[in-house]
Structures are given as C-alpha cells and as structure tokens.
Design an enzyme around this catalytic site. Sequence first.
Site, PDB file in Angstrom:
ATOM      1  N   HIS A  69      28.116  17.801 -50.283  1.00 22.11           N
ATOM      2  CA  HIS A  69      29.533  18.095 -50.514  1.00 22.11           C
ATOM      3  C   HIS A  69      30.123  18.757 -49.280  1.00 22.11           C
ATOM      4  O   HIS A  69      29.392  19.233 -48.406  1.00 22.11           O
ATOM      5  CB  HIS A  69      29.675  19.051 -51.696  1.00 22.11           C
ATOM      6  CG  HIS A  69      29.112  20.403 -51.397  1.00 22.11           C
ATOM      7  ND1 HIS A  69      27.776  20.707 -51.585  1.00 22.11           N
ATOM      8  CD2 HIS A  69      29.670  21.510 -50.860  1.00 22.11           C
ATOM      9  CE1 HIS A  69      27.549  21.945 -51.186  1.00 22.11           C
ATOM     10  NE2 HIS A  69      28.686  22.460 -50.742  1.00 22.11           N
ATOM     11  N   HIS A 148      32.507  20.535 -43.047  1.00 20.66           N
ATOM     12  CA  HIS A 148      31.164  19.993 -42.804  1.00 20.66           C
ATOM     13  C   HIS A 148      30.480  19.657 -44.115  1.00 20.66           C
ATOM     14  O   HIS A 148      30.916  20.111 -45.181  1.00 20.66           O
ATOM     15  CB  HIS A 148      30.314  21.047 -42.081  1.00 20.66           C
ATOM     16  CG  HIS A 148      30.003  22.200 -42.987  1.00 20.66           C
ATOM     17  ND1 HIS A 148      30.902  23.218 -43.214  1.00 20.66           N
ATOM     18  CD2 HIS A 148      28.925  22.449 -43.775  1.00 20.66           C
ATOM     19  CE1 HIS A 148      30.378  24.065 -44.092  1.00 20.66           C
ATOM     20  NE2 HIS A 148      29.183  23.613 -44.457  1.00 20.66           N
TER      21      HIS A 148
HETATM   22  O1  ACK Z   1      26.907  24.174 -47.389  1.00 21.78           O
HETATM   23  P1  ACK Z   1      28.079  24.897 -47.851  1.00 21.78           P
HETATM   24  O2  ACK Z   1      29.414  24.568 -47.325  1.00 21.78           O
HETATM   25  O3  ACK Z   1      27.833  26.467 -47.698  1.00 21.78           O
HETATM   26  O4  ACK Z   1      28.123  24.857 -49.428  1.00 21.78           O
HETATM   27  C1  ACK Z   1      27.627  26.027 -49.996  1.00 21.78           C
HETATM   28  C2  ACK Z   1      28.460  26.447 -51.175  1.00 21.78           C
HETATM   29  O5  ACK Z   1      29.401  27.381 -50.684  1.00 21.78           O
HETATM   30  C3  ACK Z   1      27.649  27.103 -52.290  1.00 21.78           C
HETATM   31  O6  ACK Z   1      26.877  28.131 -51.776  1.00 21.78           O
HETATM   32  C4  ACK Z   1      29.205  27.606 -49.306  1.00 21.78           C
HETATM   33  N1  ACK Z   1      29.357  29.048 -49.077  1.00 21.78           N
HETATM   34  C5  ACK Z   1      28.570  30.050 -49.530  1.00 21.78           C
HETATM   35  N2  ACK Z   1      29.063  31.244 -49.157  1.00 21.78           N
HETATM   36  C6  ACK Z   1      30.191  30.999 -48.437  1.00 21.78           C
HETATM   37  C7  ACK Z   1      31.150  31.810 -47.768  1.00 21.78           C
HETATM   38  N3  ACK Z   1      31.051  33.143 -47.764  1.00 21.78           N
HETATM   39  N4  ACK Z   1      32.167  31.199 -47.131  1.00 21.78           N
HETATM   40  C8  ACK Z   1      32.280  29.851 -47.120  1.00 21.78           C
HETATM   41  N5  ACK Z   1      31.421  29.036 -47.731  1.00 21.78           N
HETATM   42  C9  ACK Z   1      30.379  29.582 -48.380  1.00 21.78           C
HETATM   43  C10 ACK Z   1      27.837  27.107 -48.972  1.00 21.78           C
END
Ligand code: ACK
Length: 217
Positions: A69, A148
């Site tokens: 995703h 990303h």
């Molecule tokens: O790979 P990602 O984009 O990085 O998808 C997961 C999703 O949320 C569930 O964990 C993203 N994620 C986690 N913490 C944060 C944060 N503080 N800021 C932005 N994205 C985050 C993580």
Amino acid sequence: GSLEEMSIPLYFGWFLLSSIQDKVRCTSMDFLKTLDTLEAFKKHLIDFTGKAEKEVDLEQYFQAKGTLHCTTEFCDYGKVEGSKEYANNPAVKESYGSAFELSLSALFVTPRTVGARVSLSEEQLLLWPADAEKEGESASLPLGSRAHVTLGCAEGVEPVQTGLDLLQILALQQEGQQGELIEEMELGSLTYYGEGRWLLGLREPICAPACFSSFYG
Ligand code: ACK
C-alpha cells in the site's frame, strides 16, 4: 465519544490490487537478486553488513510487511495531530473506496528498507497531507515526495522508515548530489548515493491499480 474515536483508522492509503502486488513483489525480488551480484554493490557491502568480507543475501535481508500500500495519512486511530481533520476532509470522504492508478517510478534500497517511489498525479495529490514532507531533513521537498510503497524492512526496522529513506535520497538530489551512475539495467538506470543508498529509476513506470481506503488492524 469512544465510538467516534473508533471510526478513525490506523492509516489511510491506496491498497494495491492483489494481481499487481504479485507483479511488484516479483520485480522487486528480481532487482534485489541482480543488485546482489553487481561488483559495484559488493564494493559497498560494508554498508549492509558492517564487515568488509561478509556476504549478504538481499532477498533474505529484507522481510515483507503485509499488503502492499501507499500510506497517505498515518492516524493511529486519531491520536496523530491533524488526523481527524484528514478523515473529515471532503476529498478523502468522496474518494473513499474508489479505484486509482498509481505510478511506481523507482525502486530504492538502503541498509534499512526497500521500497518503490510513487509519483502522484494532481488528482492523487488532493488526498496527500500537507505536512507529510515536514519530517526529516526534507523541509523544502515538493508535496508528495514521500509517497512510496514499502516492499521490505531489515530486521528490527519499522516500515515508517521507508518514506524517511526516500526523503533522504530526494533531499540529496535536491542539494545537487547527482549520485554515482552505476549502470543501465534492463529495468532502468541504477544510481548510488553513498551510505548504502541505491535508486533504480524505472524506464517504464509500473502502473498499479489501487483502492483508496483505510486499515484498522
Ligand atoms: O510502509 P508505510 O508507509 O509505513 O505503512 C506503514 C503504516 O503506516 C502502518 O504502520 C506507516 N507509518 C507508521 N508510522 C508512521 C508515521 N509516524 N508517519 C507516517 N507513516 C507512518 C507505515
């Protein structure tokens, strides 16, 4: 009340349809396999291993992290500042459950993460939070730079790191660091940015159908 709090998800994002997930995973595995065999990569192995002589199997080095995703807004069930406003944004409500086509324009690898860069369209940028690029050393990068898909993380690394690794590479480019062009591969051109940071610009971006939705966990 608590019901209202419950209605905010862990995160919003575009979720790749399953057939394209397989294709993206295969492309990324092929890339890691090829990268592993390049002399230029072996020369910089220490970035990944901490030891000069040690070998690394990149396909084993990174662990997959659930469904592919592209996160738009990480909400943590409403605990993150601004996430309630995001959930209530009319553009978000209108697009919820709709299909989009994401353009994956590059693959990148660091000692922490492997991911795909997503180049967002004008329409997709309407769903992108204004503050996503504020983190890290990237204050002046254009909106959507952080977009990303996380493809894998090294042991002990959280997926939030993937977007930060991407921002780091884009910040270097913006500062005028061209990186070292390593070679033209079948998939595109491979550039090294130092400290174990590799970027493969895809000759043909991967078009990935995806549904804008949310994840509760
Ligand atoms: O790979 P990602 O984009 O990085 O998808 C997961 C999703 O949320 C569930 O964990 C993203 N994620 C986690 N913490 C944060 C944060 N503080 N800021 C932005 N994205 C985050 C993580």
